[in-house]
Design an enzyme around this catalytic site. Sequence first.
Site, PDB file in Angstrom:
ATOM      1  CG  ASP A   1      22.385  31.417   1.657  1.00 54.01           C
ATOM      2  OD1 ASP A   1      22.937  32.342   2.267  1.00 54.01           O
ATOM      3  OD2 ASP A   1      21.627  30.578   2.191  1.00 54.01           O
TER       4      ASP A   1
ATOM      5  CD  GLU B   1      27.046  32.311   3.420  1.00 44.92           C
ATOM      6  OE1 GLU B   1      27.029  32.782   4.557  1.00 44.92           O
ATOM      7  OE2 GLU B   1      26.199  31.474   3.042  1.00 44.92           O
TER       8      GLU B   1
HETATM    9  C1  GLC Z   1      23.690  32.468   4.841  1.00 44.45           C
HETATM   10  C2  GLC Z   1      23.053  33.827   4.897  1.00 44.45           C
HETATM   11  C3  GLC Z   1      22.372  33.969   6.211  1.00 44.45           C
HETATM   12  C4  GLC Z   1      21.298  32.916   6.311  1.00 44.45           C
HETATM   13  C5  GLC Z   1      21.870  31.528   6.086  1.00 44.45           C
HETATM   14  C6  GLC Z   1      20.787  30.529   5.813  1.00 44.45           C
HETATM   15  O1  GLC Z   1      24.686  32.313   5.795  1.00 44.45           O
HETATM   16  O2  GLC Z   1      24.005  34.802   4.641  1.00 44.45           O
HETATM   17  O3  GLC Z   1      21.833  35.254   6.379  1.00 44.45           O
HETATM   18  O4  GLC Z   1      20.676  32.952   7.556  1.00 44.45           O
HETATM   19  O5  GLC Z   1      22.725  31.483   4.971  1.00 44.45           O
HETATM   20  O6  GLC Z   1      20.241  30.772   4.551  1.00 44.45           O
END
Ligand code: GLC
Length: 529
Positions: free
Chosen positions: A205, A268
């Site tokens: 993340d 991500e």
């Molecule tokens: C990422 C996740 C999202 C979350 C954010 C903070 O973007 O995919 O759902 O709110 O991180 O952890």
Amino acid sequence: MSSPGTEARWWHGATLYQVYVRSFQDTNDDGYGDLNGVTARLDYLAWLGVDGIWLSPTMPSPDHDWGYDVSDYLGVHPELGTLADLDRLIGEAGQRGMRVLLDLVPNHTSSAHPWFVAASGDPASPYRDYYVWADPAPGGGPPNNWLAATGASAWTLDPRSGQYYLHNFLPSQPDLNWWEPRVHEAFREILRFWFDRGVAGFRIDVAQGLYKDAELRDDPPAPEADVVRSRFGLAQVYSANRPESHAVFRDWRKIADSYPSPRLLLGETWVGDLHALAAFHGHGDELQLTFNFPFIFAPFSAAALSAVVAETLADLPAGEVPVWTASNHDISRFPTRWCRGDEGKARLALLVLATLPGTCVLYNGDEIAMTDVDVPDALVRDLMRAETGARESRDRSRTPMPWDDSLAAGFTGAGVRPWLPGGGRSSRNVAAQRADPASTLHLCRELIALRRAEFAGQLMGYQQLAAPAGVWAYRSGGLIVVANFTDAPVSLAGVGGAGGVAGEVLIRSDRAAGAAAGFVGRWAGVILR
Ligand code: GLC
Ligand code: CA
């Protein structure tokens, strides 16, 4: 399943599937999907043919951000099940040839995590430096101009110490301080704990987030307004995207590679610049896979998508492969965002996603062209929006998986109210499409099977072919793909230079009857060999 050579890079040519656990399958009638629900649906996923699944957050959490606010990195959220349930899920998936990735949240914890409870309770706490604290600005107020994902200041005052703490997301998601070596040690242990349990890897993340500027300099105005390059008008030059984070991934990669079956790190990587995206691969010694947001947010056109693909491939270091995905739990689903609900267009999108080189990641529901669901304000569960009202609720893409056309959609028990509303009875459900060989679900399954047969374990070549405006044609491995993003059929004779392209049609995205031989229907694609 794969030879020892391909085991080392099993994600090449693979199809991964994101399971939003809370909306996949409820087995105890509390209205929330759970781990046993995922286990119960493994036969379906094996039938679909995916190589692995990524589970949205499974760790204990107060759920201010639905699991992205972790209060214990070594446990399982009681609402989702137990550690034994997760072990069983991993074992059962393994028996069906599927690997399981978890979601790891290293940028921040929950404010309920014992580290933050200790740190905020006492400035002299040994955990104080696990987080980012700063004195007020000279004239009072937040230390700098950084903004949270809600649009409000990224700083919240801790009245007990008179200092502010940083949170790039909700105030209940304090950012960790990666300048603190003990944070590194803690996460090494977390990685090993799960890898030792048979977890095949992590989706990481906010991978671009970890380190923040040591001097806490103001973020500059964003030169472009688009969603990946700008956070409410600011470019996250200092509040994220710091070069020091690369060392963390090199460190984690060594841990991942120390296992006999190397563990996968999938970032991500929320960056707007494809060079920056490629940099997360290091010299083949950082993240193996990185989510491509410029592709996700590109317009649904041959020119825009093919340009992102060409540049992504040009930028990646040798031996590294891209990731193609179009939906997830944070954004509008592609059948809505790209296709405005048009199923033919969604079938074209699936055909393209499944034939590009690298790794394809589907989001649960993509395989039936599931669209966004309008969640009325009174039923919204996403706090990231409620904070300031500054962004749309993400719940539209998080609603329960429609397994059948019953009122509870096969997701939960009859009469149970699901945590988010389903979209009502719809023909876009798994049971109906499974019974129809011409359905999008069957198309998706055929695409995945072809992808596995042609691409598994391989570093495939990609070459764009000449084509008329609005048509994207390419050679991918041993396949030729012609994707028609226009309102009129196109002749294969006009694609790929003199004489056109020819070959056996392996798959076409439009239902066969509609398309004349030698042509690709409007908003449709064909795969030839
Ligand atoms: C990422 C996740 C999202 C979350 C954010 C903070 O973007 O995919 O759902 O709110 O991180 O952890
Ligand atoms: Ca449940």
